[in-house]
Design a protein around this motif. Structure first.
Motif, PDB file in Angstrom:
ATOM      1  N   ALA A 146       0.828  -1.204   0.000  1.00 19.92           N
ATOM      2  CA  ALA A 146       0.000   0.000   0.000  1.00 19.92           C
ATOM      3  C   ALA A 146       0.857   1.246   0.000  1.00 19.92           C
ATOM      4  O   ALA A 146       0.560   2.234  -0.704  1.00 19.92           O
ATOM      5  CB  ALA A 146      -0.929   0.000   1.215  1.00 19.92           C
ATOM      6  N   LEU A 147       1.938   1.238   0.775  1.00 25.90           N
ATOM      7  CA  LEU A 147       2.851   2.383   0.785  1.00 25.90           C
ATOM      8  C   LEU A 147       3.525   2.546  -0.573  1.00 25.90           C
ATOM      9  O   LEU A 147       3.675   3.659  -1.080  1.00 25.90           O
ATOM     10  CB  LEU A 147       3.889   2.207   1.879  1.00 25.90           C
ATOM     11  CG  LEU A 147       3.379   2.300   3.325  1.00 25.90           C
ATOM     12  CD1 LEU A 147       4.500   1.990   4.308  1.00 25.90           C
ATOM     13  CD2 LEU A 147       2.801   3.679   3.606  1.00 25.90           C
ATOM     14  N   ARG A 148       3.908   1.410  -1.160  1.00 25.66           N
ATOM     15  CA  ARG A 148       4.567   1.473  -2.468  1.00 25.66           C
ATOM     16  C   ARG A 148       3.632   2.041  -3.522  1.00 25.66           C
ATOM     17  O   ARG A 148       4.006   2.946  -4.285  1.00 25.66           O
ATOM     18  CB  ARG A 148       5.034   0.071  -2.877  1.00 25.66           C
ATOM     19  CG  ARG A 148       5.878   0.057  -4.141  1.00 25.66           C
ATOM     20  CD  ARG A 148       6.162  -1.363  -4.569  1.00 25.66           C
ATOM     21  NE  ARG A 148       4.968  -1.999  -5.127  1.00 25.66           N
ATOM     22  CZ  ARG A 148       4.952  -3.241  -5.583  1.00 25.66           C
ATOM     23  NH1 ARG A 148       6.027  -3.983  -5.543  1.00 25.66           N
ATOM     24  NH2 ARG A 148       3.839  -3.741  -6.083  1.00 25.66           N
ATOM     25  N   VAL A 149       2.408   1.547  -3.573  1.00 23.85           N
ATOM     26  CA  VAL A 149       1.447   2.033  -4.557  1.00 23.85           C
ATOM     27  C   VAL A 149       1.053   3.476  -4.257  1.00 23.85           C
ATOM     28  O   VAL A 149       0.943   4.308  -5.160  1.00 23.85           O
ATOM     29  CB  VAL A 149       0.196   1.132  -4.572  1.00 23.85           C
ATOM     30  CG1 VAL A 149      -0.873   1.704  -5.483  1.00 23.85           C
ATOM     31  CG2 VAL A 149       0.563  -0.271  -5.021  1.00 23.85           C
ATOM     32  N   GLY A 150       0.868   3.779  -2.970  1.00 21.63           N
ATOM     33  CA  GLY A 150       0.482   5.135  -2.598  1.00 21.63           C
ATOM     34  C   GLY A 150       1.524   6.161  -2.988  1.00 21.63           C
ATOM     35  O   GLY A 150       1.199   7.206  -3.568  1.00 21.63           O
ATOM     36  N   PHE A 151       2.780   5.875  -2.694  1.00 22.84           N
ATOM     37  CA  PHE A 151       3.843   6.811  -3.065  1.00 22.84           C
ATOM     38  C   PHE A 151       4.064   6.825  -4.572  1.00 22.84           C
ATOM     39  O   PHE A 151       4.536   7.826  -5.125  1.00 22.84           O
ATOM     40  CB  PHE A 151       5.139   6.467  -2.338  1.00 22.84           C
ATOM     41  CG  PHE A 151       5.149   6.890  -0.893  1.00 22.84           C
ATOM     42  CD1 PHE A 151       5.055   8.236  -0.560  1.00 22.84           C
ATOM     43  CD2 PHE A 151       5.216   5.957   0.119  1.00 22.84           C
ATOM     44  CE1 PHE A 151       5.044   8.637   0.762  1.00 22.84           C
ATOM     45  CE2 PHE A 151       5.203   6.348   1.450  1.00 22.84           C
ATOM     46  CZ  PHE A 151       5.118   7.694   1.781  1.00 22.84           C
ATOM     47  N   GLY A 152       3.728   5.713  -5.234  1.00 24.71           N
ATOM     48  CA  GLY A 152       3.818   5.695  -6.692  1.00 24.71           C
ATOM     49  C   GLY A 152       2.880   6.694  -7.339  1.00 24.71           C
ATOM     50  O   GLY A 152       3.143   7.176  -8.447  1.00 24.71           O
ATOM     51  N   LEU A 153       1.777   7.012  -6.657  1.00 18.42           N
ATOM     52  CA  LEU A 153       0.877   8.067  -7.134  1.00 18.42           C
ATOM     53  C   LEU A 153       1.186   9.401  -6.471  1.00 18.42           C
ATOM     54  O   LEU A 153       1.085  10.456  -7.114  1.00 18.42           O
ATOM     55  CB  LEU A 153      -0.576   7.689  -6.841  1.00 18.42           C
ATOM     56  CG  LEU A 153      -1.628   8.775  -7.134  1.00 18.42           C
ATOM     57  CD1 LEU A 153      -1.637   9.124  -8.623  1.00 18.42           C
ATOM     58  CD2 LEU A 153      -3.012   8.327  -6.690  1.00 18.42           C
ATOM     59  N   CYS A 183       6.586   3.774 -11.099  1.00 18.33           N
ATOM     60  CA  CYS A 183       6.119   2.709 -10.205  1.00 18.33           C
ATOM     61  C   CYS A 183       6.946   1.442 -10.367  1.00 18.33           C
ATOM     62  O   CYS A 183       7.170   0.718  -9.387  1.00 18.33           O
ATOM     63  CB  CYS A 183       4.643   2.421 -10.461  1.00 18.33           C
ATOM     64  SG  CYS A 183       3.529   3.696  -9.829  1.00 18.33           S
ATOM     65  N   ILE A 184       7.398   1.169 -11.580  1.00 18.28           N
ATOM     66  CA  ILE A 184       8.261   0.007 -11.789  1.00 18.28           C
ATOM     67  C   ILE A 184       9.596   0.204 -11.080  1.00 18.28           C
ATOM     68  O   ILE A 184      10.112  -0.701 -10.412  1.00 18.28           O
ATOM     69  CB  ILE A 184       8.473  -0.243 -13.289  1.00 18.28           C
ATOM     70  CG1 ILE A 184       7.147  -0.652 -13.950  1.00 18.28           C
ATOM     71  CG2 ILE A 184       9.524  -1.330 -13.516  1.00 18.28           C
ATOM     72  CD1 ILE A 184       7.229  -0.825 -15.451  1.00 18.28           C
ATOM     73  N   ILE A 185      10.158   1.407 -11.197  1.00 20.31           N
ATOM     74  CA  ILE A 185      11.421   1.708 -10.508  1.00 20.31           C
ATOM     75  C   ILE A 185      11.234   1.637  -8.998  1.00 20.31           C
ATOM     76  O   ILE A 185      12.060   1.072  -8.271  1.00 20.31           O
ATOM     77  CB  ILE A 185      11.932   3.097 -10.928  1.00 20.31           C
ATOM     78  CG1 ILE A 185      12.273   3.103 -12.424  1.00 20.31           C
ATOM     79  CG2 ILE A 185      13.156   3.494 -10.103  1.00 20.31           C
ATOM     80  CD1 ILE A 185      12.628   4.475 -12.971  1.00 20.31           C
ATOM     81  N   LEU A 186      10.139   2.200  -8.523  1.00 27.05           N
ATOM     82  CA  LEU A 186       9.855   2.169  -7.086  1.00 27.05           C
ATOM     83  C   LEU A 186       9.688   0.740  -6.596  1.00 27.05           C
ATOM     84  O   LEU A 186      10.075   0.405  -5.471  1.00 27.05           O
ATOM     85  CB  LEU A 186       8.588   2.977  -6.799  1.00 27.05           C
ATOM     86  CG  LEU A 186       8.273   3.296  -5.336  1.00 27.05           C
ATOM     87  CD1 LEU A 186       9.371   4.162  -4.738  1.00 27.05           C
ATOM     88  CD2 LEU A 186       6.922   4.000  -5.225  1.00 27.05           C
ATOM     89  N   GLY A 187       9.115  -0.105  -7.426  1.00 24.00           N
ATOM     90  CA  GLY A 187       8.941  -1.506  -7.056  1.00 24.00           C
ATOM     91  C   GLY A 187      10.254  -2.217  -6.836  1.00 24.00           C
ATOM     92  O   GLY A 187      10.342  -3.156  -6.033  1.00 24.00           O
ATOM     93  N   GLN A 188      11.306  -1.791  -7.519  1.00 27.21           N
ATOM     94  CA  GLN A 188      12.616  -2.411  -7.346  1.00 27.21           C
ATOM     95  C   GLN A 188      13.341  -1.922  -6.097  1.00 27.21           C
ATOM     96  O   GLN A 188      14.247  -2.580  -5.599  1.00 27.21           O
ATOM     97  CB  GLN A 188      13.482  -2.158  -8.583  1.00 27.21           C
ATOM     98  CG  GLN A 188      13.039  -2.927  -9.806  1.00 27.21           C
ATOM     99  CD  GLN A 188      13.059  -4.425  -9.573  1.00 27.21           C
ATOM    100  OE1 GLN A 188      14.121  -5.032  -9.443  1.00 27.21           O
ATOM    101  NE2 GLN A 188      11.885  -5.034  -9.513  1.00 27.21           N
ATOM    102  N   THR A 189      12.944  -0.768  -5.594  1.00 29.42           N
ATOM    103  CA  THR A 189      13.563  -0.261  -4.369  1.00 29.42           C
ATOM    104  C   THR A 189      12.888  -0.819  -3.120  1.00 29.42           C
ATOM    105  O   THR A 189      13.456  -0.755  -2.028  1.00 29.42           O
ATOM    106  CB  THR A 189      13.493   1.275  -4.316  1.00 29.42           C
ATOM    107  OG1 THR A 189      12.121   1.701  -4.257  1.00 29.42           O
ATOM    108  CG2 THR A 189      14.150   1.879  -5.549  1.00 29.42           C
TER     109      THR A 189
END
Length: 352
Positions: free
Chosen positions: A43-50, A177-183
């Protein structure tokens, strides 16, 4: 009279004293985080992705582009594997699927497609995304997000040419979001999520045909009843099919309707505040966190946040939206859900 002198101090302490104990409070919070970590981290990952691209758009004065950023951030919902390469593969595949569906909608938006033409596009993306998620075991499964992205972006009033700024916001957010997913780091708690179980071609093709039939049924009903906002009918119709059997589909459909109704109540509360455009954009960003956080734990509750989110983002993209339009969208969504439940019984009776 009872004798309390021999009662242990721990038992004699009041609940209030125990709750206010810092050590116990810290332990309780730690337990909450651990038990909810499978939902909190994505949720944090998706939230910060937006939140990051969305905030940039708001400061640039382009709140109207939030709808593109929201659909781009959906890419972050895919890929929860604790293994980075597997997560990267899933997100790249899901990103390609979402980008193809969304870009198609952006490109044809100036044509103002509706009725049978828009329905044909919805059927195509329902089949394509169903095959993709089934064959590669992507989670969340089903066709909801690609179909909705295509229909919603294709129905935006953009004038005589596609919105290049919207296209840029959509693509940038998806890549971010893809880049954030790798972090992101997912521990063993992430293994509690449904695994990746690819489906063979015969079953995947049968499932894709079911999606096509259900979308066709829902769209035909909507066109026959002369309902507007066909994109909402198509998106609603594919929701029940993500469940594995008749009981699950009915439950998912009920959750969808209940969550939509609750979300409309939340939306009315937001409207009552009469927030400025910048504040509405921040509300959209804030709503993404609980939407993803509860998506796997409580689908109906997640939709109570997702419904006002999508209503608000579409309103920012098209300020001419009024209460009648909102009700038409919601009613079209519910019609789609009912058609999806009926269509699943007609076209895919075999339990999975």
């Amino acid at each position: 009279m009872a004798n309390f002198r021999n009662v242990p101090t721990e038992q004699a302490s009041t609940p209030k004293t125990r709750i206010l104990n810092p050590a116990l409070a810290t332990a309780a919070w730690r337990g909450f985080v651990i038990s909810h970590s499978p939902e909190i981290r994505p949720a944090l990952r998706v939230g910060f992705g937006l939140a990051i691209p969305g905030t940039a758009l708001l400061f640039l004065g382009r709140a109207d582009l939030m709808v593109y950023a929201v659909f781009g951030s959906v890419v972050g919902m895919y890929g929860r594997s604790p293994h980075r390469m597997k997560r990267l593969k899933d997100q790249v595949l899901a990103g390609t699927m979402m980008l193809c569906a969304g870009v198609t909608g952006i490109v044809i938006a100036p044509w103002g497609m509706d009725g049978w033409e828009l329905l044909a596009g919805g059927i195509f993306w329902a089949c394509t995304s169903s095959l993709t998620t089934d064959r590669y075991g992507l989670k969340p499964g089903g066709s909801f997000f690609p179909v909705f992205a295509f229909g919603a972006l294709a129905s935006l009033p953009v004038g005589q040419s596609p919105s290049m700024a919207g296209l840029a916001a959509f693509v940038f957010t998806a890549l971010f979001c893809i880049i954030l997913g790798q972090t992101a780091r997912f521990g063993s708690a992430s293994r509690g999520f449904p695994g990746h179980d690819p489906i063979g071609w015969p079953k995947a093709l049968r499932r894709a045909a079911c999606y096509a039939s259900v979308v066709l049924l829902a769209g035909t009903l909507a066109i026959g009843l002369q309902l507007e906002h066909l994109q909402w009918v198509m998106a609603g119709s594919v929701v029940p099919l993500a469940a594995g059997n008749a009981r699950g589909r009915l439950s998912r459909g009920v959750h969808r309707v209940a969550g939509t109704v609750a979300g409309l109540g939340v939306l009315l509360g937001i409207y009552y505040l009469q927030l400025p455009e910048l504040a509405l954009g921040l509300v959209i960003i804030a709503l993404m966190f609980p939407t993803e956080g509860y998506m796997t734990r409580n689908y109906g509750l997640a939709l109570s946040f997702f419904t006002p989110l999508i209503m608000l983002m579409l309103e920012l993209a098209d300020p001419s939206v009024n209460a009648d339009v909102l009700w038409e969208r919601a009613s079209g969504n519910m019609l789609g859900v009912l058609a999806g439940i009926l269509g699943a019984q007609l076209f895919d009776r075999k339990p999975r």
